[in-house]
Scaffold this motif. Structure first.
Motif, PDB file in Angstrom:
ATOM      1  N   ASP A 271     -12.079  14.183   2.727  1.00  0.00           N
ATOM      2  CA  ASP A 271     -11.888  12.761   2.454  1.00  0.00           C
ATOM      3  C   ASP A 271     -10.624  12.542   1.627  1.00  0.00           C
ATOM      4  O   ASP A 271     -10.120  11.445   1.554  1.00  0.00           O
ATOM      5  CB  ASP A 271     -13.086  12.195   1.686  1.00  0.00           C
ATOM      6  CG  ASP A 271     -14.361  12.268   2.503  1.00  0.00           C
ATOM      7  OD1 ASP A 271     -14.754  11.241   3.060  1.00  0.00           O
ATOM      8  OD2 ASP A 271     -14.952  13.375   2.600  1.00  0.00           O
ATOM      9  N   LEU A 272     -10.179  13.585   0.959  1.00  0.00           N
ATOM     10  CA  LEU A 272      -9.009  13.462   0.079  1.00  0.00           C
ATOM     11  C   LEU A 272      -7.782  14.097   0.720  1.00  0.00           C
ATOM     12  O   LEU A 272      -7.873  15.075   1.462  1.00  0.00           O
ATOM     13  CB  LEU A 272      -9.283  14.145  -1.260  1.00  0.00           C
ATOM     14  CG  LEU A 272     -10.430  13.552  -2.084  1.00  0.00           C
ATOM     15  CD1 LEU A 272     -10.602  14.334  -3.374  1.00  0.00           C
ATOM     16  CD2 LEU A 272     -10.157  12.086  -2.397  1.00  0.00           C
ATOM     17  N   ILE A 273      -6.617  13.558   0.394  1.00  0.00           N
ATOM     18  CA  ILE A 273      -5.341  14.064   0.907  1.00  0.00           C
ATOM     19  C   ILE A 273      -4.842  15.160  -0.043  1.00  0.00           C
ATOM     20  O   ILE A 273      -4.938  15.030  -1.261  1.00  0.00           O
ATOM     21  CB  ILE A 273      -4.324  12.907   0.990  1.00  0.00           C
ATOM     22  CG1 ILE A 273      -4.802  11.873   2.021  1.00  0.00           C
ATOM     23  CG2 ILE A 273      -2.934  13.419   1.328  1.00  0.00           C
ATOM     24  CD1 ILE A 273      -4.020  10.578   2.006  1.00  0.00           C
ATOM     25  N   ALA A 274      -4.312  16.235   0.530  1.00  0.00           N
ATOM     26  CA  ALA A 274      -3.810  17.333  -0.301  1.00  0.00           C
ATOM     27  C   ALA A 274      -2.438  16.988  -0.874  1.00  0.00           C
ATOM     28  O   ALA A 274      -1.742  16.103  -0.373  1.00  0.00           O
ATOM     29  CB  ALA A 274      -3.730  18.609   0.533  1.00  0.00           C
ATOM     30  N   LEU A 275      -2.060  17.696  -1.918  1.00  0.00           N
ATOM     31  CA  LEU A 275      -0.738  17.523  -2.521  1.00  0.00           C
ATOM     32  C   LEU A 275       0.339  17.728  -1.457  1.00  0.00           C
ATOM     33  O   LEU A 275       0.227  18.603  -0.596  1.00  0.00           O
ATOM     34  CB  LEU A 275      -0.533  18.556  -3.638  1.00  0.00           C
ATOM     35  CG  LEU A 275      -1.332  18.317  -4.926  1.00  0.00           C
ATOM     36  CD1 LEU A 275      -1.301  19.554  -5.812  1.00  0.00           C
ATOM     37  CD2 LEU A 275      -0.782  17.108  -5.677  1.00  0.00           C
ATOM     38  N   GLY A 276       1.379  16.928  -1.529  1.00  0.00           N
ATOM     39  CA  GLY A 276       2.517  17.102  -0.620  1.00  0.00           C
ATOM     40  C   GLY A 276       2.220  16.788   0.831  1.00  0.00           C
ATOM     41  O   GLY A 276       3.006  17.157   1.705  1.00  0.00           O
ATOM     42  N   ALA A 277       1.094  16.139   1.104  1.00  0.00           N
ATOM     43  CA  ALA A 277       0.690  15.964   2.503  1.00  0.00           C
ATOM     44  C   ALA A 277       0.708  14.513   2.979  1.00  0.00           C
ATOM     45  O   ALA A 277       0.564  14.254   4.173  1.00  0.00           O
ATOM     46  CB  ALA A 277      -0.702  16.547   2.720  1.00  0.00           C
ATOM     47  N   ALA A 278       0.913  13.560   2.067  1.00  0.00           N
ATOM     48  CA  ALA A 278       0.832  12.156   2.493  1.00  0.00           C
ATOM     49  C   ALA A 278       2.063  11.774   3.311  1.00  0.00           C
ATOM     50  O   ALA A 278       3.192  12.098   2.940  1.00  0.00           O
ATOM     51  CB  ALA A 278       0.696  11.240   1.279  1.00  0.00           C
ATOM     52  N   ASP A 279       1.835  11.074   4.423  1.00  0.00           N
ATOM     53  CA  ASP A 279       2.932  10.605   5.252  1.00  0.00           C
ATOM     54  C   ASP A 279       3.478   9.279   4.742  1.00  0.00           C
ATOM     55  O   ASP A 279       4.645   8.981   4.930  1.00  0.00           O
ATOM     56  CB  ASP A 279       2.441  10.422   6.696  1.00  0.00           C
ATOM     57  CG  ASP A 279       1.914  11.730   7.263  1.00  0.00           C
ATOM     58  OD1 ASP A 279       2.712  12.652   7.442  1.00  0.00           O
ATOM     59  OD2 ASP A 279       0.689  11.830   7.488  1.00  0.00           O
ATOM     60  N   VAL A 280       2.613   8.499   4.121  1.00  0.00           N
ATOM     61  CA  VAL A 280       3.016   7.169   3.648  1.00  0.00           C
ATOM     62  C   VAL A 280       2.308   6.833   2.345  1.00  0.00           C
ATOM     63  O   VAL A 280       1.111   7.111   2.198  1.00  0.00           O
ATOM     64  CB  VAL A 280       2.595   6.040   4.625  1.00  0.00           C
ATOM     65  CG1 VAL A 280       3.429   4.795   4.390  1.00  0.00           C
ATOM     66  CG2 VAL A 280       2.626   6.472   6.057  1.00  0.00           C
ATOM     67  N   ILE A 281       3.047   6.232   1.441  1.00  0.00           N
ATOM     68  CA  ILE A 281       2.423   5.571   0.292  1.00  0.00           C
ATOM     69  C   ILE A 281       2.709   4.082   0.458  1.00  0.00           C
ATOM     70  O   ILE A 281       3.865   3.675   0.553  1.00  0.00           O
ATOM     71  CB  ILE A 281       3.014   6.070  -1.046  1.00  0.00           C
ATOM     72  CG1 ILE A 281       2.665   7.535  -1.280  1.00  0.00           C
ATOM     73  CG2 ILE A 281       2.528   5.201  -2.204  1.00  0.00           C
ATOM     74  CD1 ILE A 281       3.302   8.131  -2.537  1.00  0.00           C
ATOM     75  N   ILE A 282       1.658   3.285   0.544  1.00  0.00           N
ATOM     76  CA  ILE A 282       1.838   1.830   0.592  1.00  0.00           C
ATOM     77  C   ILE A 282       1.369   1.294  -0.751  1.00  0.00           C
ATOM     78  O   ILE A 282       0.208   1.485  -1.117  1.00  0.00           O
ATOM     79  CB  ILE A 282       1.012   1.190   1.729  1.00  0.00           C
ATOM     80  CG1 ILE A 282       1.412   1.790   3.084  1.00  0.00           C
ATOM     81  CG2 ILE A 282       1.192  -0.322   1.737  1.00  0.00           C
ATOM     82  CD1 ILE A 282       0.604   1.230   4.268  1.00  0.00           C
ATOM     83  N   SER A 283       2.282   0.664  -1.474  1.00  0.00           N
ATOM     84  CA  SER A 283       1.932   0.268  -2.846  1.00  0.00           C
ATOM     85  C   SER A 283       2.201  -1.202  -3.090  1.00  0.00           C
ATOM     86  O   SER A 283       3.248  -1.732  -2.721  1.00  0.00           O
ATOM     87  CB  SER A 283       2.726   1.112  -3.850  1.00  0.00           C
ATOM     88  OG  SER A 283       2.359   0.741  -5.155  1.00  0.00           O
ATOM     89  N   MET A 284       1.262  -1.831  -3.755  1.00  0.00           N
ATOM     90  CA  MET A 284       1.421  -3.238  -4.111  1.00  0.00           C
ATOM     91  C   MET A 284       2.222  -3.388  -5.402  1.00  0.00           C
ATOM     92  O   MET A 284       2.431  -4.507  -5.871  1.00  0.00           O
ATOM     93  CB  MET A 284       0.047  -3.886  -4.311  1.00  0.00           C
ATOM     94  CG  MET A 284      -0.843  -3.917  -3.081  1.00  0.00           C
ATOM     95  SD  MET A 284      -0.234  -5.040  -1.841  1.00  0.00           S
ATOM     96  CE  MET A 284      -0.549  -6.622  -2.637  1.00  0.00           C
ATOM     97  N   GLU A 285       2.643  -2.255  -5.979  1.00  0.00           N
ATOM     98  CA  GLU A 285       3.291  -2.328  -7.297  1.00  0.00           C
ATOM     99  C   GLU A 285       4.240  -1.122  -7.425  1.00  0.00           C
ATOM    100  O   GLU A 285       3.838   0.001  -7.110  1.00  0.00           O
ATOM    101  CB  GLU A 285       2.191  -2.271  -8.369  1.00  0.00           C
ATOM    102  CG  GLU A 285       2.509  -2.943  -9.661  1.00  0.00           C
ATOM    103  CD  GLU A 285       3.359  -2.099 -10.603  1.00  0.00           C
ATOM    104  OE1 GLU A 285       3.911  -2.669 -11.545  1.00  0.00           O
ATOM    105  OE2 GLU A 285       3.488  -0.880 -10.389  1.00  0.00           O
ATOM    106  N   PRO A 286       5.483  -1.343  -7.883  1.00  0.00           N
ATOM    107  CA  PRO A 286       6.465  -0.247  -7.832  1.00  0.00           C
ATOM    108  C   PRO A 286       6.129   0.985  -8.683  1.00  0.00           C
ATOM    109  O   PRO A 286       6.260   2.117  -8.204  1.00  0.00           O
ATOM    110  CB  PRO A 286       7.769  -0.907  -8.309  1.00  0.00           C
ATOM    111  CG  PRO A 286       7.374  -2.190  -8.961  1.00  0.00           C
ATOM    112  CD  PRO A 286       6.089  -2.613  -8.332  1.00  0.00           C
ATOM    113  N   MET A 287       5.679   0.801  -9.914  1.00  0.00           N
ATOM    114  CA  MET A 287       5.382   1.984 -10.731  1.00  0.00           C
ATOM    115  C   MET A 287       4.180   2.746 -10.158  1.00  0.00           C
ATOM    116  O   MET A 287       4.129   3.974 -10.220  1.00  0.00           O
ATOM    117  CB  MET A 287       5.086   1.604 -12.184  1.00  0.00           C
ATOM    118  CG  MET A 287       4.824   2.833 -13.060  1.00  0.00           C
ATOM    119  SD  MET A 287       4.292   2.414 -14.724  1.00  0.00           S
ATOM    120  CE  MET A 287       2.563   2.066 -14.479  1.00  0.00           C
TER     121      MET A 287
END
Ligand code: TPP
Ligand code: SF4
Lengths: 536, 190
Positions: free
Chosen positions: B62-78
């Protein structure tokens, strides 16, 4: 039919499809969504499945046991610490046994995302000597409910189902049944000598239940949810329980080279474990939560296999597991992403803007400036965030209801002022009895019941005592003179501080009730009202 | 195909509505889905994130491993920066540019922007302004979704259809506003 469901929702749907007649629960992250799903279910409404929140986990557990005695299927849901609250009926339901199927669903919270400890409920299952389930996937969680009810009725024992945050709050596609099973008929299959736990009966019953353990273990060995998959490389074997099994499989998309034993049903399937320890040089044990299996497998006797896990440092001693934690334990290289960034500040949760608890703390801090020795005993709810700046207003938070009783104990020790601050839902959960203790001795404490008309922290569920707090306090013997109600708003500061000062000065038990609706439920109610008006 | 997505922001910013649309699109394509959400304590103005994984093959964790995410979608820059260790070297950040300052030690905004711009693939958008200018104030988060479309590896019309299904109950005006937001986000992709 395929549905995208949270683990919690899959459990709820599974229970409904297994012919559930009642869910009994007190909210608690990460278990709350189970009951909420049932409350919103058309089927539950049609069948009039019991689904109203209970005062606390103990009342929930007992009501469910009562329903089970009458032959119907019941579900009790709680977060892990709730099991402490209902430990008495829970353990003793293992002694009485059940009639209609009874599943006790407990959601543990390793890494303490929203909890005060990381206790592992599987210990309770062993303690109560009842079958315990720990699903690995949302689909298993769904399927297991039907199996759990059948098992419960077959062995006449309650079944504990233990999930953790990542199972409860993670969504996946689940294949669900088209037609739900019918509910059980009312069937009072009296087993009076089981059900009356007088010592003479209980002793006999204890022999029966302990005698059932071998059968329960055989069922675990044969369970479709426990499986032993051999691998070519016997240098190591891996035992993975519940959700840890997923992280393991994530590391080996093309199949694991080592033998793997997945455990999702207890008591411990010793035969399968013995096979692994005999056939493998080393055994790595991965489990979410405390080292429950590891401790039992390791025991104290030297075996012929080396046991590795949380107790030997291959896996972190505390906290949640992750795919990366398992990779490290297996010596698999962890993927490198970007370096972590130093310019990220922590963003702790805070009380909402406009929250009435803010005004309560502002007033209390103002008054206590004049009492530098004051001690404030906090409790559990949104108002626990009063510990954080800018308020820094509470000195303890232990378990639900502890504010009042701890203030009393402190007062008994000679502490003054001793202030308790407790939420409305926490007060009816387990504050009322403590207040009776205080009133009976006229303990020199000031109790603030910060009433926001809801159970805020867990998302705004109905609160059992709404509209009744003054009556409850009076009923417990508090005089009207020292029962004060205020409205926590900045404009009322002079009045609130005056009341607080007077009641702290009063040498006896007093209760102040600041009452104003939670901002979140207020907004929700306004929205609902607007939608209603638009319809008309 | 397999896409690992981290959705993040501050409690109350509505990251889960983006997840709902992606989940709906994936479900319709018979893809496998795992989505770990955050409920409870951290929702009160704290940092929140959700791991969303979609794949044509079964998904274990259920969790993504380190260094494995293809996209970060963020509502806030920090908040986008908080999850950098999870972002693959080839991964994308799609973020709102507007800081949400509810802590006293919020870092200097220019530093945050500079840190974001160090990432190879990044799209920073003033989604609130875009939403205001286009008279779709309630659909700002869907602009981010549009901007993430290529990185998500989901065809545009499939997202459109998912929006129609997810928002259909709320009436045509809401559907149209969100489709418009999706289109605005799409234009912003490089
Ligand atoms: C034994 C136990 N059950 C449930 C919980 C989960 N829980 C924490 S706070 C809370 C609600 C508190 O409501 P209330 O006292 O009304 O305070 P509010 O959050 O509304 O301010 C609950 C149910 C818990 N921590 N312990
Ligand atoms: S949810 Fe309600 S009680 Fe909790 S902090 Fe927000 S306004 Fe206050």
């Amino acid at each position: 039919m395929r549905k995208l469901l949270l683990g919690d929702e899959a459990i709820a749907q599974g229970a409904l499809d297994a012919g559930l007649s009642g869910v009994y629960a007190y909210p608690g992250t990460p278990s709350t969504e189970i009951t909420e799903y049932i409350q919103n279910s058309k089927l539950a409404v049609e069948r009039n499945v019991h689904r109203r929140w209970c005062c606390n986990e103990k009342t929930a557990m007992e009501a469910a046991l009562g329903m089970s005695f009458m032959g119907k299927r019941a579900l009790v849901c709680m977060k892990h610490v709730g099991l402490n609250v209902c430990a008495d009926p829970f353990v003793n339901s293992g002694m009485t046994g059940v009639n209609g199927g009874l599943v006790v669903l407990v959601a543990d919270d390793p890494s303490m995302h929203s909890s005060q400890d990381e206790q592992d409920s599987r210990f309770y299952g062993k303690f109560a000597m009842i079958p315990t389930l720990e699903p690995s996937t949302q689909q298993e969680a769904y399927d297991m409910m039907e199996m759990a009810y059948a098992l419960s009725e077959e062995v006449c024992l309650p079944v504990l189902m233990r999930v953790t945050t990542r199972m409860a709050h993670s969504r996946a596609v689940v294949e669900v049944k088209e037609t739900p099973r019918a509910e059980n008929e009312l069937n009072y299959n009296a087993q009076a000598s089981h059900w009356v736990l007088l010592p003479g009966n209980a002793r006999r019953r204890n022999v029966t239940v302990t005698g059932q353990q071998a059968d329960l273990e055989r069922r675990a060995v044969e369970s479709e949810y426990n499986k032993y998959v051999d691998g070519p490389d016997h240098k190591m074997g891996i035992i993975a329980t519940g959700i840890a099994y997923n992280y393991l499989m994530e590391c080996y998309p093309d199949g694991c080279p080592y033998p793997v034993l997945k455990i999702s049903q207890y008591p411990m399937p010793k035969e399968l474990i013995n096979r692994m320890t005999a056939e493998c040089d080393e055994v790595l044990i991965a489990e979410e939560g405390q080292p429950f299996v590891e401790d039992l497998v390791r025991g104290v006797m030297p075996g012929n296999a080396v046991i590795k896990g949380r107790l030997t440092g291959e896996l972190p001693r505390t906290g949640e597991l992750s795919p990366d934690a398992i990779k490290r334990a297996l010596g698999i290289e962890v993927c490198e992403g970007y370096a972590s960034c130093d310019d990220v500040a922590p963003r702790p949760p805070a009380l909402c803007q406009g929250c009435g608890h803010r005004d309560v703390y502002t007033a209390l801090n103002e008054v206590l400036k004049d009492y530098p020795n004051a001690r404030v005993f906090g409790d559990i709810g949104c108002y626990t965030l009063g510990f954080m700046p800018p308020f820094k207003a509470i000195h303890s938070c232990v378990d639900m209801g502890a504010s009042i009783t701890m203030a009393k104990g402190a007062s008994d020790a000679g502490q003054w002022p001793a202030v308790a601050i407790i939420g409305d839902s926490t007060f009816t959960h387990s504050g009322m009895t403590g207040l009776l203790d205080a009133i009976n001795e006229n303990a020199n404490i000031t109790v603030i019941i910060s009433d926001n008309l809801t159970t805020g922290m867990t998302g705004g569920q109905d609160s059992a005592g709404t509209g009744k707090f003054e009556d409850i306090c009076r009923g417990l013997g508090l005089s009207d003179e020292h029962l004060k109600v205020v409205v926590p708003l900045p404009k009322n500061m002079p009045e609130i501080t005056k009341v607080m000062r007077e009641e702290i000065e009063y040498r006896g038990t007093s209760v102040i009730i600041p009452r104003r609706e939670c901002m979140q439920t207020l907004q929700r109610h306004l929205k609902q009202k607007k939608a209603q008006e638009a319809k008309q | 195909m397999k896409t690992d997505i981290i959705l993040c922001g501050v409690g109350g910013q509505g990251i889960l509505s983006i997840a709902t649309v992606i989940g709906e699109a994936a479900m319709h394509e018979n893809l496998y889905i795992k989505q770990a959400e955050v409920h409870g304590m951290s929702q009160r103005g704290g940092d929140v994130q959700s791991n969303l994984r979609i794949s044509s093959d079964p998904i274990s964790s259920d969790l993504i491993a380190l260094g494995a995410a293809d996209v970060i979608i963020s509502m806030e820059p920090m908040e986008a920066l908080r999850y950098l260790p999870y972002l693959s070297k080839e991964g994308w950040i799609i973020t709102s540019s507007k800081p949400f300052v509810n802590i006293p030690n919020y870092p200097d905004v220019e530093t945050v922007m500079a840190d974001l711009n160090k990432v190879k693939n990044v799209i920073i958008l003033d989604i609130e302004k875009l939403a205001q200018d286009n008279a779709i104030p309630r659909s700002a988060n869907v602009i981010l979704l549009g901007a993430a479309q290529k990185a998500l590896n989901i065809e545009y019309d499939k997202l459109e259809n998912a929006i129609r299904r997810v928002f259909g109950r709320k009436g045509d005006a809401v559907v149209e506003a969100n489709l418009k937001a999706l289109a605005i986000g799409k234009e912003a992709q490089r």
